[in-house]
Write an enzyme that holds these catalytic residues in place. Structure first.
Site, PDB file in Angstrom:
ATOM      1  N   TYR A 108       2.814  -7.321   8.258  1.00  0.00           N
ATOM      2  CA  TYR A 108       1.851  -6.907   7.232  1.00  0.00           C
ATOM      3  C   TYR A 108       2.601  -6.070   6.215  1.00  0.00           C
ATOM      4  CZ  TYR A 108      -1.985  -4.531   4.899  1.00  0.00           C
ATOM      5  OH  TYR A 108      -2.847  -4.049   3.949  1.00  0.00           O
ATOM      6  N   GLU A 196      -1.290  -7.277  -1.406  1.00  0.00           N
ATOM      7  CA  GLU A 196      -1.203  -7.347   0.052  1.00  0.00           C
ATOM      8  C   GLU A 196      -0.628  -8.702   0.456  1.00  0.00           C
ATOM      9  OE1 GLU A 196      -4.493  -5.999   3.086  1.00  0.00           O
ATOM     10  OE2 GLU A 196      -4.744  -8.106   2.634  1.00  0.00           O
TER      11      GLU A 196
END
Ligand code: GDP
Ligand code: MN
Length: 389
Positions: A108, A196
């Site tokens: 992530y 993101e």
């Protein structure tokens, strides 16, 4: 302002961040053709302004072009409900078809604005993928954060520290350092509120690649980027919000049954609080602003009435710049034009308040006057529960 995954990936790619080869399709035939181009095996992904698609059936690994076409037919026009969309979901109108990539590891990686420190903060985790929210909840120590000093910027040694902490080594670690530095450049150049990549993957072939991407631009910076308005997909927005924006009204959809027409953001927040305290649930709030005209009030009223969750309306207006009788005229005009029979409570104060109240009383509408904010709020709640007529 949000954009789709495929648009976010195009931006990342211009900054040297590797992405899978892909095509955007608008019809299921295009999905099939794109799948053929990818050699049959591919990943088909619904493009909506929300994440959580994987778990909601909006992302699928496909083995044949016909299968891609079938899945495209299933997705197009359907509303995809994910953890992030709310109960009505979002309509799928664009589909991204990408080459299937063999994934070895998922990370992530994001950069977002931290409002507390007023700085960009970089967030990374070695446990990326679809369960990142669970990781954050259950093992927050697995989430790395780094606040970026706006004057010195993101330094290569800081990016390297993150890459090493993700467990990367050798050339792939250096690739990751470069990727992180490039991501920060995107943030600055494009005025992002959020970027993101989840998951950022290491492929079985040994490459770093952005498998998913989400970008939100800072709304206050849209004027600096002429291309942004054209990138917007209006099918993903609430039509009432688009309409409100046209008239320069701030409309926010909420989940209850009382429509709230208010002037000024502070008064709007106070109105919602007092309504809640009285046991009411706001369906929305619509801020007509300080100097609203009669037309603006009428348009605001129309927008509230188009929200089918609205069972009653609470108007809370302070007539400062704006006179109360003019506001009353706007309400009456709109309510009559659309034939509104819903219960309405109006609490108003300020210039020409008595004239305004008289107009409302004589209008023949199902309207009650609140003596003050608390009284008005409890009146509309009681009218909806059938306690008073
Ligand atoms: P999200 O659920 O909306 O965040 O959608 P993602 O784009 O992240 O896709 C969900 C999951 O599908 C990812 O976490 C990956 O594990 C998987 N996925 C996406 N693209 C590929 C691919 O090309 N190959 C493989 N094997 N998995 C993929
Ligand atoms: Mn994702």
């Amino acid at each position: 302002m949000n954009i789709h995954e495929y648009q976010a990936k195009e931006i990342l790619n211009t900054y040297g961040i590797p992405i899978p080869r892909g095509r955007v399709a608008l019809t299921s035939d295009q999905v099939e053709r794109a799948a053929k181009m990818m050699g049959g095996r591919c990943v088909v992904k619904a493009q909506i302004y929300a994440g959580g698609r994987g778990k909601a059936g909006g992302v699928r690994l496909i083995h044949h072009p016909e299968e891609a076409q079938e899945y495209g037919k299933e997705l197009f026009g359907r509303s995809l409900v994910t953890k992030q969309t709310g109960p009505h979901g979002l309509k799928v109108r664009r589909i991204l078809v990408e080459e299937a990539v063999e994934i070895a590891r998922e990370f992530y990686l994001s950069i977002t604005l931290d409002r507390e420190s007023s700085r960009y903060v970089l967030i990374a985790s070695a446990e990326g993928g679809m369960d990142i929210e669970d990781v954050a909840g259950k093992s927050p120590e697995k989430i790395l954060t780094l606040t970026i000093d706006p004057f010195s910027g993101l330094r290569p040694f800081q990016a390297r520290k993150i890459a090493l902490a993700l467990g990367l080594a050798g050339t792939i670690c250096e690739d990751c350092v470069e990727l992180i530095l490039n991501l920060y450049r995107v943030c600055l150049d494009k005025d992002c509120a959020l970027i993101e990549i989840n998951p950022l993957v290491v492929t079985k072939a040994g490459w770093l690649m952005a498998m998913d991407a989400k970008i939100s631009f800072d709304d206050n910076a849209i004027y600096r980027h002429r291309e942004y308005p054209d990138m917007m997909d209006y099918s993903q927005l609430d039509p009432l919000e688009i309409n409100a924006a046209k008239y320069d009204l701030a409309y926010i959809k909420l989940s209850g049954s009382i429509g709230c027409l208010v002037n000024g953001a502070g008064l709007a927040m106070a109105t919602l609080d007092v309504l809640k305290e009285c046991g009411g649930e706001p369906a929305n709030f619509l801020d007509v602003g300080g100097g609203a005209t009669r037309e603006k009030v009428a348009e605001a009223f129309r927008i509230i009435l188009q929200d089918c969750d609205v069972k009653g309306i609470f108007v809370n207006i302070f007539g400062g710049i704006m006179r109360c009788d003019v506001i009353a005229q706007g309400i009456i005009e709109a309510a009559e034009a659309v034939g509104c029979t819903l219960p309405i409570v109006v609490r108003m104060d300020g210039s020409n308040v008595e004239e305004g109240k008289t107009l409302l009383r004589e209008s023949g509408l199902n309207v009650q006057i609140g003596n003050n904010l608390g009284d008005g709020a409890s009146r509309i709640v009681r009218m909806l529960s059938g306690e008073v007529q």
